[in-house]
Design an enzyme around this catalytic site. Structure first.
Site, PDB file in Angstrom:
ATOM      1  N   GLU A 143       0.826  -1.200   0.000  1.00 37.72           N
ATOM      2  CA  GLU A 143       0.000   0.000   0.000  1.00 37.72           C
ATOM      3  C   GLU A 143       0.864   1.256   0.000  1.00 37.72           C
ATOM      4  O   GLU A 143       1.996   1.240   0.469  1.00 37.72           O
ATOM      5  CB  GLU A 143      -0.888   0.009   1.255  1.00 37.72           C
ATOM      6  CG  GLU A 143      -1.902  -1.132   1.241  1.00 37.72           C
ATOM      7  CD  GLU A 143      -2.800  -1.173   2.465  1.00 37.72           C
ATOM      8  OE1 GLU A 143      -3.983  -1.489   2.292  1.00 37.72           O
ATOM      9  OE2 GLU A 143      -2.330  -0.917   3.579  1.00 37.72           O
ATOM     10  N   CYS A 156       3.353   8.446   1.346  1.00 37.88           N
ATOM     11  CA  CYS A 156       3.902   7.483   2.293  1.00 37.88           C
ATOM     12  C   CYS A 156       4.090   6.177   1.520  1.00 37.88           C
ATOM     13  O   CYS A 156       3.110   5.607   1.032  1.00 37.88           O
ATOM     14  CB  CYS A 156       2.923   7.331   3.453  1.00 37.88           C
ATOM     15  SG  CYS A 156       3.425   6.101   4.661  1.00 37.88           S
ATOM     16  N   CYS A 163       6.826  -7.116   6.667  1.00 43.93           N
ATOM     17  CA  CYS A 163       7.937  -6.551   7.436  1.00 43.93           C
ATOM     18  C   CYS A 163       8.440  -7.617   8.387  1.00 43.93           C
ATOM     19  O   CYS A 163       7.648  -8.388   8.937  1.00 43.93           O
ATOM     20  CB  CYS A 163       7.455  -5.329   8.220  1.00 43.93           C
ATOM     21  SG  CYS A 163       8.793  -4.466   9.106  1.00 43.93           S
ATOM     22  N   CYS A 167       6.992  -5.747  15.236  1.00 40.25           N
ATOM     23  CA  CYS A 167       6.540  -4.868  16.323  1.00 40.25           C
ATOM     24  C   CYS A 167       5.068  -5.147  16.622  1.00 40.25           C
ATOM     25  O   CYS A 167       4.234  -5.110  15.713  1.00 40.25           O
ATOM     26  CB  CYS A 167       6.733  -3.395  15.951  1.00 40.25           C
ATOM     27  SG  CYS A 167       8.434  -2.985  15.510  1.00 40.25           S
ATOM     28  N   CYS A 170       2.000  -2.845  15.389  1.00 38.39           N
ATOM     29  CA  CYS A 170       1.922  -2.435  13.982  1.00 38.39           C
ATOM     30  C   CYS A 170       1.330  -3.566  13.143  1.00 38.39           C
ATOM     31  O   CYS A 170       1.791  -4.706  13.209  1.00 38.39           O
ATOM     32  CB  CYS A 170       3.318  -2.079  13.479  1.00 38.39           C
ATOM     33  SG  CYS A 170       3.352  -1.663  11.723  1.00 38.39           S
ATOM     34  N   CYS A 429      -0.473   5.412  10.048  1.00 36.77           N
ATOM     35  CA  CYS A 429       0.743   4.708  10.479  1.00 36.77           C
ATOM     36  C   CYS A 429       0.391   3.425  11.214  1.00 36.77           C
ATOM     37  O   CYS A 429      -0.433   3.421  12.117  1.00 36.77           O
ATOM     38  CB  CYS A 429       1.547   5.565  11.446  1.00 36.77           C
ATOM     39  SG  CYS A 429       1.999   7.135  10.770  1.00 36.77           S
TER      40      CYS A 429
HETATM   41  N1  SAH Z   1       9.744   0.283   9.759  1.00 32.56           N
HETATM   42  C1  SAH Z   1       9.878   1.700   9.811  1.00 32.56           C
HETATM   43  C2  SAH Z   1       8.875   2.454   8.964  1.00 32.56           C
HETATM   44  C3  SAH Z   1       7.438   2.018   8.939  1.00 32.56           C
HETATM   45  S1  SAH Z   1       6.334   2.500  10.192  1.00 32.56           S
HETATM   46  C4  SAH Z   1       9.794   2.178  11.237  1.00 32.56           C
HETATM   47  O1  SAH Z   1       9.410   1.402  12.085  1.00 32.56           O
HETATM   48  O2  SAH Z   1      10.161   3.307  11.510  1.00 32.56           O
HETATM   49  C5  SAH Z   1       6.224   4.221  10.290  1.00 32.56           C
HETATM   50  C6  SAH Z   1       5.925   4.695  11.714  1.00 32.56           C
HETATM   51  O3  SAH Z   1       4.626   4.284  12.167  1.00 32.56           O
HETATM   52  C7  SAH Z   1       6.915   4.115  12.724  1.00 32.56           C
HETATM   53  O4  SAH Z   1       7.337   5.101  13.609  1.00 32.56           O
HETATM   54  C8  SAH Z   1       6.049   3.105  13.431  1.00 32.56           C
HETATM   55  O5  SAH Z   1       6.557   2.781  14.682  1.00 32.56           O
HETATM   56  C9  SAH Z   1       4.733   3.809  13.486  1.00 32.56           C
HETATM   57  N2  SAH Z   1       3.613   2.949  13.834  1.00 32.56           N
HETATM   58  C10 SAH Z   1       3.514   1.615  13.674  1.00 32.56           C
HETATM   59  N3  SAH Z   1       2.328   1.160  14.125  1.00 32.56           N
HETATM   60  C11 SAH Z   1       1.665   2.232  14.567  1.00 32.56           C
HETATM   61  C12 SAH Z   1       0.375   2.416  15.133  1.00 32.56           C
HETATM   62  N4  SAH Z   1      -0.454   1.384  15.308  1.00 32.56           N
HETATM   63  N5  SAH Z   1       0.012   3.662  15.481  1.00 32.56           N
HETATM   64  C13 SAH Z   1       0.843   4.716  15.279  1.00 32.56           C
HETATM   65  N6  SAH Z   1       2.057   4.615  14.738  1.00 32.56           N
HETATM   66  C14 SAH Z   1       2.476   3.382  14.402  1.00 32.56           C
END
Ligand code: SAH
Length: 437
Positions: A143, A156, A163, A167, A170, A429
């Site tokens: 996406e 974005c 991935c 985490c 996410c 995000c």
């Molecule tokens: N892998 C990279 C980029 C992708 S995520 C990274 O982790 O930085 C982009 C941002 O969204 C990251 O800061 C991530 O931690 C955040 N993110 C992930 N899940 C989220 C959620 N459920 N709510 C808000 N931000 C989130």
């Protein structure tokens, strides 16, 4: 499960300080573990994975010329094709009337093979935000999210299918890593978005959105002044993507070579590339320390963002499994080095999760750790957690967020609550999970 009581630093007496600490493990989510019982991390794709067809955007202009010649065409065709792709955003031979009619189709089939098939487009914010779902050559889904602001357009983008960083908060990490995206697949997200903009399909933000923009920083906001002309000079805003954030699916620094190559295509002047400003490109990472160092040595003024989410290892070990390799302090050190090497102020991303990482003492500890390295090198971008399927974690309460921000600011750390677009379409995000239904 709540009520785990005071942990090491929860000694204070105020009610806000004695709020319960919620543990990720207790929330019905079980972190996938590897054979040694450590959080499962995938740094590389499986060797058996097949790659998408080679595309003009995988190569520099010199390499394209070589390739075109190898295919039996004249070298200057490489430049003509580059103009069509990078400046007119087209891969349609019918639009390429400067190419010989008898070999146009063949040349395009060879050099501009289709990479992204649009599966679905969702619009929100009165058409100022669009989420695209793309199918890749092998059926993998990714996406990207396109957002028009007052005087910039931010895309974005994804850098991997799935991935491997796992985490728990996410959505993208829940199904592991399928494969790295190729350079051209990464770049094509931008070219396709530019085509949509040129066709007039991305609407202006409403007055309401613009008013909100003044209170909250949008994605890529840092680069705003540098990347876009002043508002007065662009009453209607830019007509193509001006800012890129690597905040879609994937960990960009785990796909380092292809991502860097894609960034070259973005910053190379047209028609070799898209002629974008490096300052308008934000690379966001969970904190792969050696790769951050490499990025700092690239000699490009990119914007760098570290997804910290907790200043202490005890919690960060749970929230960001890669913390088992590189600790919070090492990641912050690497971010600081990025600033020292490039002069670019870095961002610390911090998703505020209710009763998880939003305690006042964590704001204080974060400020202390950042200030210990220096002043003026960093700003913090807290973002209310976006809901993801199956997770019962929620965003912090507004007054808790306000206190978190206040504490950071009181210690002199510039802090902006991040605007989060696209929640209604699961485009915000952490919500990108690329399912077809
Ligand atoms: N892998 C990279 C980029 C992708 S995520 C990274 O982790 O930085 C982009 C941002 O969204 C990251 O800061 C991530 O931690 C955040 N993110 C992930 N899940 C989220 C959620 N459920 N709510 C808000 N931000 C989130």
């Amino acid at each position: 499960m709540q009520g785990q009581g005071a942990r090491g630093r929860l000694g204070g007496m105020s009610t806000s300080q004695s709020r319960p600490q919620v543990q990720p493990q207790a929330e019905g989510w079980k972190q996938a573990l590897d054979a040694e019982g450590r959080p499962k991390l995938q740094f590389a794709q499986s060797r058996r994975v097949s790659q998408p067809p080679k595309h003009l955007a995988d190569l520099s202009l010199d390499e394209r010329v070589e390739w075109v010649k190898e295919l039996g065409h004249q070298g200057f065709r490489a430049k003509q094709l580059s103009v069509h792709y990078f400046s007119h955003y087209t891969s349609d031979p019918a639009e390429m009337t400067d190419l010989p009619a008898d070999s146009r189709e063949e040349m395009v089939a060879e050099l501009l093979p289709p990479l992204l098939t649009e599966v679905r487009r969702l619009r929100t914010d009165d058409g100022a935000t669009i989420k695209f779902l793309w199918r890749l050559f092998d059926g993998a889904l990714v996406e990207s999210v396109l957002m028009r602001y007052r005087n910039r357009i931010t895309l974005c983008i994804s850098s991997q299918c799935g991935c491997g960083m796992n985490c728990p908060f996410c959505a993208t990490g829940q199904n592991g890593l399928t494969r790295n995206m190729s350079t051209a697949e990464i770049v094509d997200q931008i070219v396709r978005a530019n085509r949509v903009i040129a066709a007039g399909e991305l609407d202006a933000p409403s007055a309401e959105e613009i008013a909100e923009e003044k209170d909250h920083a949008g994605l890529g906001e840092e680069a705003d002044e540098a990347a876009s002309p002043p508002a007065a000079a662009s009453a209607s805003g830019p007509q193509r993507v001006s800012n890129i954030v690597f905040m879609g699916m994937g960990e960009p620094l785990a796909n380092y070579k292809r991502v860097m190559n894609a960034i070259r295509r973005m910053v190379d002047p047209a028609p070799e590339g898209l002629g974008m400003s490096a300052r308008g490109i934000t690379v966001s990472t969970v904190g792969l320390v050696p790769a951050i160092r490499k990025l700092a040595a690239e000699d490009l003024p990119l914007t760098f963002a570290l997804s910290l989410h907790a200043p202490d290892d005890e919690l960060r070990d749970e929230l960001i499994p890669v913390n088992s390799r590189w600790k919070a302090d090492e990641a912050i050190d690497a971010a600081y080095e990025y600033f020292v090497k490039t002069g670019r102020r870095v961002s610390i991303e911090y998703a505020l999760i209710k009763d998880m990482n939003d305690h006042p003492w964590r704001a204080d500890l974060l400020a202390e750790k950042l200030n210990a390295r220096g002043r003026g090198w960093v700003h913090v971008n807290p973002i209310p957690l976006n809901p993801t399927p199956g997770s019962i974690w929620t965003s912090s309460e507004p007054e808790v967020m306000a206190e978190f921000l206040r504490r950071l600011e009181a210690k002199g750390v510039p802090t902006t609550l991040r605007d989060t677009r696209g929640k209604e379409i699961d485009g915000a995000c952490g919500q990108l999970a690329a399912a077809e239904d």
